[in-house]
Design a protein around this motif. Structure first.
Motif, PDB file in Angstrom:
ATOM      1  N   PHE A  47       0.826  -1.124  -0.150  1.00 62.00           N
ATOM      2  CA  PHE A  47      -0.054   0.068   0.160  1.00 62.00           C
ATOM      3  C   PHE A  47       0.778   1.211   0.086  1.00 62.00           C
ATOM      4  O   PHE A  47       1.818   1.571   0.648  1.00 62.00           O
ATOM      5  N   VAL A  48       0.800   2.181  -0.859  1.00 65.02           N
ATOM      6  CA  VAL A  48       1.331   3.351  -1.071  1.00 65.02           C
ATOM      7  C   VAL A  48       0.231   4.615  -1.004  1.00 65.02           C
ATOM      8  O   VAL A  48      -0.292   4.781  -1.569  1.00 65.02           O
ATOM      9  N   THR A  88      -1.357  -0.795  -4.307  1.00 62.99           N
ATOM     10  CA  THR A  88      -2.446   0.167  -3.940  1.00 62.99           C
ATOM     11  C   THR A  88      -2.115   1.497  -3.774  1.00 62.99           C
ATOM     12  O   THR A  88      -1.371   1.636  -2.677  1.00 62.99           O
ATOM     13  N   ILE A  89      -2.268   2.279  -4.492  1.00 68.59           N
ATOM     14  CA  ILE A  89      -1.773   3.784  -4.514  1.00 68.59           C
ATOM     15  C   ILE A  89      -3.076   4.908  -4.033  1.00 68.59           C
ATOM     16  O   ILE A  89      -3.892   4.676  -4.938  1.00 68.59           O
ATOM     17  N   GLU A 313      -8.451   8.832 -11.737  1.00 69.11           N
ATOM     18  CA  GLU A 313      -9.474   7.477 -11.666  1.00 69.11           C
ATOM     19  C   GLU A 313      -8.830   6.472 -10.822  1.00 69.11           C
ATOM     20  O   GLU A 313      -9.365   5.668 -10.218  1.00 69.11           O
ATOM     21  N   MET A 314      -7.630   6.081 -11.153  1.00 71.38           N
ATOM     22  CA  MET A 314      -6.771   5.234 -10.409  1.00 71.38           C
ATOM     23  C   MET A 314      -6.785   5.495  -8.902  1.00 71.38           C
ATOM     24  O   MET A 314      -6.919   4.372  -8.349  1.00 71.38           O
ATOM     25  N   LEU A 315      -6.435   6.685  -8.413  1.00 71.66           N
ATOM     26  CA  LEU A 315      -6.411   7.022  -6.939  1.00 71.66           C
ATOM     27  C   LEU A 315      -7.787   6.976  -6.356  1.00 71.66           C
ATOM     28  O   LEU A 315      -7.730   6.319  -5.448  1.00 71.66           O
ATOM     29  N   LEU A 320     -10.521   3.305  -2.499  1.00 68.57           N
ATOM     30  CA  LEU A 320     -11.827   2.733  -2.146  1.00 68.57           C
ATOM     31  C   LEU A 320     -11.345   1.103  -1.315  1.00 68.57           C
ATOM     32  O   LEU A 320     -11.676   0.782  -0.391  1.00 68.57           O
ATOM     33  N   ILE A 321     -10.410   0.515  -2.351  1.00 66.22           N
ATOM     34  CA  ILE A 321      -9.803  -0.619  -1.719  1.00 66.22           C
ATOM     35  C   ILE A 321      -8.907  -0.637  -0.439  1.00 66.22           C
ATOM     36  O   ILE A 321      -9.355  -1.279   0.422  1.00 66.22           O
ATOM     37  N   ALA A 322      -8.308   0.488  -0.156  1.00 65.10           N
ATOM     38  CA  ALA A 322      -7.569   0.756   0.845  1.00 65.10           C
ATOM     39  C   ALA A 322      -8.598   1.183   2.033  1.00 65.10           C
ATOM     40  O   ALA A 322      -8.233   0.585   3.155  1.00 65.10           O
TER      41      ALA A 322
END
Ligand code: ATP
Ligand code: MG
Length: 344
Positions: A47-48, A88-89, A313-315, A320-322
């Protein structure tokens, strides 16, 4: 025959790491943490985090700077090879569970303990906060503890300046686990590279965004050239034939960090110490190395920067995953503490 369903696959070790969006990432980040992250993303669950809440602790009133740098830091990540398919950023403020954990953890730390943190002490001095320290700034190591523990991180790849933060995190973990009577939180281990603290181009102990002594990863060829020319060497090495000093000589520190040909560096050091080797020759070697290192990073960054919307969009997706992950830890902590008023 009954089937054994009790097998639980071994959990991939977790990494939590991140940066404050206070300016473009620089060579110090590359040696201190980015290189390790690129290596680790294959073996670990990584996780970043882009620590915008933490950036605000010494940037209140400078919201625009923090906001603009969120996407810039993400671009730096992508440019050096942090791969969103593997890591995961995410954006810290998009995971409010981290703030709630911070508030809980603040009860496990004394003000005196916060004031003893050597990195924070130094940063207070650099920022001229001695007479009026924002409480949020003094306690930002507690928010880092929340970040690390929310993901149950086992490892944190960081520069040397962050070691006191990991120590403080683990104190919080132990206190929390002791008070709960169960190991809910996980202790983390720092991974510090060989060159754990890259000095600034001005020779100051640490290259830092906030000190104006950095060489950004996105620097142009001209900026690289200028920075190397400005770099400090041995102030007593006045004539070429004089013996020069290698220790504390920034150009050599950088060669140690960035020149993979160790024999070449050893040879330059020997000739410099003997006398007869000009600063300009050593600097040329470093400049060539840095130009070769940063050119592809700059090119990839420019390419990714043409579609910032895709990066945002990636962030969003990754945040959400984080958030799901952090929410799981928070609800576990809440339940253990007795804050699960499920009947309300
Ligand atoms: P700021 O001045 O805003 O604090 P910074 O340049 O110190 O910015 P951070 O975002 O605070 O950067 O640091 C992020 C990570 O990069 C940390 O793990 C830190 O240890 C590492 N790092 C930063 N500067 C250096 C450096 N000069 N050498 C090695 N590691 C570094
Ligand atoms: Mg810093």
């Amino acid at each position: 025959m009954s089937q054994d369903n009790s097998y639980i696959p071994p959990r991939k070790p977790v990494i939590l790491t991140g940066d404050r969006p206070t300016g473009p990432l620089h060579l110090g980040h590359l040696v201190g943490s980015l290189r390790n992250r690129v290596l680790f993303q294959d073996q670990y669950k990584q996780f970043v985090l882009i620590a915008d809440m933490q950036a605000l602790t010494d940037n209140m009133g400078n919201y625009a700077k923090v906001r603009e740098n969120v996407v810039e830091v993400a671009l730096d990540y992508l440019a050096v090879g942090i791969d969103p398919a593997k890591s995961t950023i995410f954006i810290q403020s998009k995971v409010p569970e981290l703030a709630e954990l911070t508030v809980l953890y603040l009860n496990l730390v004394s003000v005196a303990r916060l004031e003893r943190n050597p990195t924070v002490k130094e940063e207070i001095r650099q920022r001229g906060f001695e007479r009026d320290i924002p409480a949020g700034f003094l306690s930002y190591p507690v928010s880092q503890a929340a970040d690390i523990t929310a993901f149950k991180a086992n490892y944190v790849p960081v520069g040397e300046d962050q070691l006191p933060m990991i120590e403080q995190t683990n104190e919080i973990v132990r206190r929390m686990n002791r008070s709960l009577g169960r190991d809910v939180l996980v202790e983390a281990e720092a991974i510090v590279p060989k060159v754990g603290r890259l000095p600034g181009i001005d020779g100051q102990a640490k290259m830092s965004k906030s000190l104006g002594n950095s060489l950004p990863l996105s620097a142009s060829a001209d900026e690289i050239s200028k920075a190397v020319k400005q770099m400090f060497t041995d102030p007593h090495h006045l004539r070429v034939e004089d013996p020069g000093q290698v220790e504390g000589n920034v150009v050599f520190t950088y060669l140690d960090a960035f020149e993979p040909d160790v024999d070449l560096v050893a040879d330059l050091k020997r000739r410099y110490q003997q006398g007869g080797l000009a600063d300009s020759v050593v600097k040329r070697q470093l400049e060539d190395r840095l130009q070769a290192l940063l050119q592809p990073i700059r090119a990839k960054r420019a390419e990714m920067a043409t579609d910032k919307a895709a990066v945002l969009e990636m962030l969003r997706k990754h945040s959400l995953i984080a958030r799901e992950e952090a929410a799981r830890t928070l609800s576990e902590v809440r339940r253990e503490i007795g804050l699960d008023y499920y009947f309300l």
